[in-house]
Design an enzyme around this catalytic site. Structure first.
Site, PDB file in Angstrom:
ATOM      1  N   GLY A  10       0.826  -1.210   0.000  1.00 41.76           N
ATOM      2  CA  GLY A  10       0.000   0.000   0.000  1.00 41.76           C
ATOM      3  C   GLY A  10       0.856   1.253   0.000  1.00 41.76           C
ATOM      4  N   GLY A  13      -0.466   5.096  -0.761  1.00 44.27           N
ATOM      5  CA  GLY A  13      -1.392   5.820   0.123  1.00 44.27           C
ATOM      6  C   GLY A  13      -0.757   7.055   0.756  1.00 44.27           C
ATOM      7  N   GLN A  14      -1.580   7.765   1.575  1.00 48.23           N
ATOM      8  CA  GLN A  14      -1.106   9.008   2.202  1.00 48.23           C
ATOM      9  C   GLN A  14       0.146   8.739   3.031  1.00 48.23           C
ATOM     10  OE1 GLN A  14      -3.450  10.401   5.537  1.00 48.23           O
ATOM     11  NE2 GLN A  14      -2.617  12.473   5.423  1.00 48.23           N
ATOM     12  N   TYR A 141     -14.299   0.073   9.190  1.00 43.98           N
ATOM     13  CA  TYR A 141     -12.845   0.319   9.235  1.00 43.98           C
ATOM     14  C   TYR A 141     -12.337   0.120  10.666  1.00 43.98           C
ATOM     15  CZ  TYR A 141      -8.709   3.401   9.529  1.00 43.98           C
ATOM     16  OH  TYR A 141      -7.469   3.935   9.778  1.00 43.98           O
TER      17      TYR A 141
HETATM   18  C1  VAH Z   1      -9.609   8.062   8.777  1.00 45.43           C
HETATM   19  N1  VAH Z   1      -7.430   9.107   8.479  1.00 45.43           N
HETATM   20  O1  VAH Z   1     -10.066   9.204   8.842  1.00 45.43           O
HETATM   21  C2  VAH Z   1      -8.096   7.907   8.962  1.00 45.43           C
HETATM   22  C3  VAH Z   1      -7.759   7.701  10.427  1.00 45.43           C
HETATM   23  C4  VAH Z   1      -8.178   8.501  12.766  1.00 45.43           C
HETATM   24  C5  VAH Z   1      -8.471   8.682  11.337  1.00 45.43           C
HETATM   25  O2  VAH Z   1      -7.965   6.415  10.809  1.00 45.43           O
HETATM   26  O3  VAH Z   1     -10.289   7.094   8.566  1.00 45.43           O
END
Ligand code: VAH
Length: 310
Positions: A10, A13-14, A141
């Site tokens: 990955g 990614g950022q 997530y």
């Molecule tokens: C998100 N940048 O916004 C990620 C991160 C705490 C935020 O996990 O999903």
């Protein structure tokens, strides 16, 4: 001692974009292999196209390149993940299982797995969220990160695999754009400000969230990965804190440089996600175990972001 050969899963990614560059500085470009689903213009050297949901493909890359460390950064983030819950779970978990299994079977020395403050939800002290606070995620997530932390701990305890992890706050940097996160506003706002454009924020003005500037994120990651194994007491994932701010505060810090900068607040579905997250994180364990200490506060981050973006 055999030299380290690092695989980043990955890398587009950022975080992967910046971490790849830093690891190449530290370990030598030839010893750091970047990988992602597609080749990004300008990042062709030492890059492999890799679908990490494919166990055989991951195994082949690890064996062929004699990989000794894996940074597993591939995941669908909190906001984007809610648009396809089962697909997000499937990708986030399948890629992690492949990395853990291949690492176990082929004696990879160290694995990094990024968790997130998204593992937290209700029934916690949002003003001072502890390492041991309840993990009741409100997003797929976040659920995948809670599961991932437990699998990391399991592979450490059962197989001795040295998996290390940080619960990242929102990450802010100038080198790359985030994608699909709930904290993305804190990057986008700078890109608008330096173009003298007004900004429409998808969170309300008072939404306080834990955040961290990219340099601190990268340093924390490398300090954890280079820490003495015996000193690490957390094998799920470490709380880690940089700073906390809300959209009104970051807009005020930007107005120091752009007095005419305008922000409007138009909360959307991401407001519900943000409301379920901590405001401030207690990272005592990281400070005790491997001397963590952030260096960037809001003002220094704003100064650095604007200097690099304008
Ligand atoms: C998100 N940048 O916004 C990620 C991160 C705490 C935020 O996990 O999903």
């Amino acid at each position: 001692m055999n030299k380290d050969v690092i695989l980043i899963v990955g890398s587009n990614g950022q975080l992967g974009t910046v971490l790849t560059e830093k690891l190449r500085l530290n370990y030598g470009a030839v010893n750091v292999i970047a990988s992602d689903l597609y080749k990004k213009i300008g990042s062709e050297d030492n890059f492999i196209t890799l679908d990490a949901t494919d166990f055989k493909a991951v195994e082949e890359v690890v064996l062929k390149n004699k990989i000794t460390q894996i940074y597993h950064l591939a995941a669908i983030l909190s906001a984007k993940g809610e648009q396809n819950p089962l697909g997000t779970w499937d990708l986030n978990m399948k890629t992690l299982f492949n990395v853990l299994e291949v690492s176990r079977l082929h004696k990879v020395k160290k694995v990094f797995f990024p968790s997130s403050i998204a593992v937290f939800g209700e029934n916690i002290d949002k003003e001072n969220t502890l390492q041991s606070s309840n993990l009741t995620p409100t997003t797929v997530y976040g659920m995948s990160k809670v599961a991932g932390e437990n699998w990391a701990n399991y592979y450490f305890k059962k197989y001795g695999l040295d998996v290390r992890s940080l619960r990242y706050p929102g990450v802010i940097g100038y080198q790359s754009l985030p994608g699909g996160g709930t904290t993305d506003y804190a990057v986008d706002i700078f890109h608008k400000a330096v173009k003298n454009e007004s900004f429409e924020c998808f969170l309300d003005a008072s939404t306080m969230l834990p955040m961290m500037y990219m340099d601190d994120v990268i340093r924390a990651t490398l300090e954890l990965m280079e820490a003495d194994k015996e000193k690490l007491t957390i094998r799920t994932s470490y709380n880690i804190a940089g700073m906390s701010f809300n959209p009104e505060q970051i807009a005020l810090s930007i107005k120091e440089y752009y007095p005419d900068f305008k922000i409007a607040y138009k909360p959307d579905f991401r407001q519900v996600i943000a409301n379920s997250w901590p405001k401030c994180i207690d990272d005592t364990a990281a400070r005790n175990d491997w001397n963590w200490k952030p260096e960037y506060n809001l003002n220094l981050m704003t100064k650095t972001m604007i200097e690099n973006l304008k």
